[in-house]
Design an enzyme around this catalytic site. Structure first.
Site, mmCIF file in Angstrom:
data_model
loop_
_atom_site.group_PDB
_atom_site.id
_atom_site.type_symbol
_atom_site.label_atom_id
_atom_site.label_comp_id
_atom_site.label_asym_id
_atom_site.label_seq_id
_atom_site.Cartn_x
_atom_site.Cartn_y
_atom_site.Cartn_z
ATOM 1 N N CYS A 1 0.833 -1.192 0.000
ATOM 2 C CA CYS A 1 0.000 0.000 0.000
ATOM 3 C C CYS A 1 0.879 1.258 0.000
ATOM 4 O O CYS A 1 1.498 1.582 -1.002
ATOM 5 C CB CYS A 1 -0.964 -0.041 1.184
ATOM 6 N N GLU B 1 -1.706 -9.436 3.208
ATOM 7 C CA GLU B 1 -1.661 -10.050 4.539
ATOM 8 C C GLU B 1 -3.054 -10.425 5.038
ATOM 9 O O GLU B 1 -3.193 -11.321 5.878
ATOM 10 C CB GLU B 1 -0.978 -9.115 5.545
ATOM 11 N N HIS C 1 -3.589 -5.232 0.174
ATOM 12 C CA HIS C 1 -3.103 -5.781 1.449
ATOM 13 C C HIS C 1 -3.169 -7.307 1.420
ATOM 14 O O HIS C 1 -4.138 -7.910 1.914
ATOM 15 C CB HIS C 1 -3.931 -5.235 2.618
#
Length: 544
Positions: free
Chosen positions: A380, A518, A516
């Site tokens: 990001c 994750e 993102h």
């Protein structure tokens, strides 16, 4: 028939209700049941999207674009069940809904009160969108006794009565502190917490007692006597080395067995915990170690990067290595000499963030990684800073910057051009500088197309991906050709040509992503980008 399990907490906060809920969900899954988990948060914010990471920790984004509590990340990582907007409710949202109904005239002139109108709205949330789940696990945020939690506790009391005790189970998580001078675990805080809960009309059916050592049988019986609970339903929640050991530990303590026994369900046989025992074995006995520098803005509260830390751990599990994280405040790198701290790390990760503080330090970290050929992962804001660094030092655009941080001569990153509008499904989303801050970012899952033959296409094993986003600013596609001429490849684009991924082909591993990743990583299904990044760090460790 769906059964409901409510998890409350007492004595102190941060005991791990979210992990307890997630682990129980995983255990029930391992016995063949279908589960869904939800979280009731007692704060007045509509959602955590505008809250400081220092106060709330990370904001977990769902596929459908909801900004939610970080506990939903635990739920998803442990069960694999994709979280959704309806799985997290706050007092702010409840009151917003109630007030909207009052303005529409839905209450037909009644005096709108906490009981029944607010509690009814909470109950509607608990029972909403249930399909074929066997169990709904509902965590109540905060601690019993908090003023903010009172309407939620009243609502679950009513809900339990309405569905009947055969379909509602109340689990209370408490603390059993060990007092060294007394040489024993103290049960009084638990007794008082259960009494407080009972004063609100809720009898805990199972006690989950957080402790740093096994509970002696005499103490277990004492707790059971004073808390009006069977001794076998006083369960030890023991401290463990890895959170992924929690399901195994809970099963060994008989937690899942007692839950099933309460509902009159079969308890014979053992759950299939092979995936968890395998993960724990890899965590306990790694074949090596790599050090990853995480250069961020909120490193003084690690919950700000909860999913990120777990995803890096997952990458280590996939590669059978321990991942040591070196958390570094990006502001220190604004002193150029401090960047030498990165000399012996095996990978550098710059995560998301907002605002100008520490940005030059992030840019300097990206420059160090690019010039020293150290694996770099920008997520990001970390991707945006890497692009600005490349624009300044590779393309010679010395005044490259982001409109988020001011008015640069060359807005390589900004709220401009294509970023002011995009398609979400069949609807056109539009944003301007004057748009409200809350809930107006590019949120949720969006598709992207990868360049065939690129590093990321190799990592994913496909050229079509979907990932979760949470950002307001975007790399300006106007500079794409100019940056690609100096060696930066825009290897992933959205269907409307928004830059999603950049990489440097002439580098061992240099990838920046606007999304993102994750948020989609799980211990038993690590995200390919984190697996590949840790693999590159292993190679780097052999060179340092």
């Amino acid at each position: 028939m769906t059964r409901y399990i409510f998890i409350t907490g007492g004595v102190v906060s941060s005991l791990g209700k979210g992990l307890a809920s997630a682990a129980l969900g995983a255990l029930l899954q391992a016995r063949g049941y279908k589960v869904r988990l939800a979280k009731l948060d007692p704060y007045l914010n509509v959602d955590p999207g505008t809250m400081s990471p220092y106060q709330h920790g990370e904001v977990y984004v769902t596929d459908d674009g909801a900004e939610t509590d970080l506990d939903l990340g635990h739920y998803e990582r442990f069960t694999g069940v994709a979280a959704r907007r309806g799985d997290n409710i706050t007092t702010g949202r409840i009151y917003s809904n109630v007030i909207a109904k009052e303005r529409r005239g839905d209450y037909l002139g009644a005096t709108v009160q906490v009981i029944p109108h607010v509690t009814d709205q909470i109950k509607d949330f608990i029972g909403a969108e249930t399909t074929d789940e066997d169990f709904i696990l509902c965590e109540i945020g905060g601690t019993v006794g908090d003023i903010e939690s009172t309407p939620f506790l009243e609502a679950i009391r009513q809900f339990g009565n309405e569905v009947g005790p055969e379909n509602a189970l109340f689990i209370h998580l408490t603390l059993l502190p060990y007092i060294p001078t007394a040489g024993e675990l103290k049960t009084k805080p638990t007794q008082h917490s259960v009494k407080e809960l009972l004063g609100m009309g809720i009898q805990a059916n199972i006690l989950l007692c957080r402790a740093d050592r096994p509970i002696p049988e005499n103490e277990r019986k004492k707790i059971a006597l004073f808390c009006n609970i069977r001794p076998e339903r006083v369960i030890a929640a023991l401290d463990v080395d890895s959170i992924y050991q929690v399901p195994v530990s809970y099963h060994e303590e008989g937690f899942d067995t007692q839950v099933l026994a309460y509902f009159g369900l079969p308890t014979e046989g053992k759950p299939d915990l092979s995936r968890w025992t395998s993960i724990v074995e890899r965590v306990r006995k790694p074949q090596g170690e790599v050090t990853i520098a995480v250069v961020g803005k909120y490193t003084s509260l690690l919950d700000s990067y909860k999913s990120l830390a777990e995803a890096l751990t997952h990458g280590g599990i996939a590669n059978n290595v321990k991942v040591k994280l070196d958390w570094i405040d990006s502001e220190i790198f604004e002193d150029e000499s401090a960047v030498q701290r990165l000399e012996n790390v095996h990978g550098i990760l710059v995560p998301g963030g907002f605002g100008s503080r520490g940005t030059e330090g992030k840019i300097r970290a990206a420059q160090f990684a690019r010039e020293r050929k150290v694996p770099y992962f920008g997520i990001c804001f970390g991707m945006q800073m890497a692009v600005i660094e490349s624009a300044r030092n590779m393309a010679g655009i010395v005044d490259a910057g982001s409109t988020e941080l001011g008015k640069p001569g060359n807005p390589v990153v900004g709220l401009l051009g294509l970023m002011t509008e995009w398609m979400r499904g069949n609807s056109l989303e539009k944003r301007t500088e004057g748009t409200d801050v809350g809930g107006t970012m590019r949120l949720g899952t969006y598709p992207a197309k990868l360049v065939p033959g690129s590093k990321v296409a190799e990592v994913y094993g496909t050229t079509d991906i979907t990932e979760r986003h949470r950002h307001r600013y975007e790399v300006n596609v106007y500079y794409k050709d100019r940056l690609e001429k100096v060696g930066l490849l825009f290897s992933g684009l959205s269907p409307t040509q928004l830059p999603e991924i950049v990489e440097i082909p002439d580098h061992p591993w240099f990838i920046g992503v606007q999304f993102h990743p994750e948020l989609k990583s799980k211990p038993f299904d690590p995200h390919p980008l984190f697996t590949s990044f840790i693999k590159a760090a292993i190679e780097q460790s052999r060179l340092v």
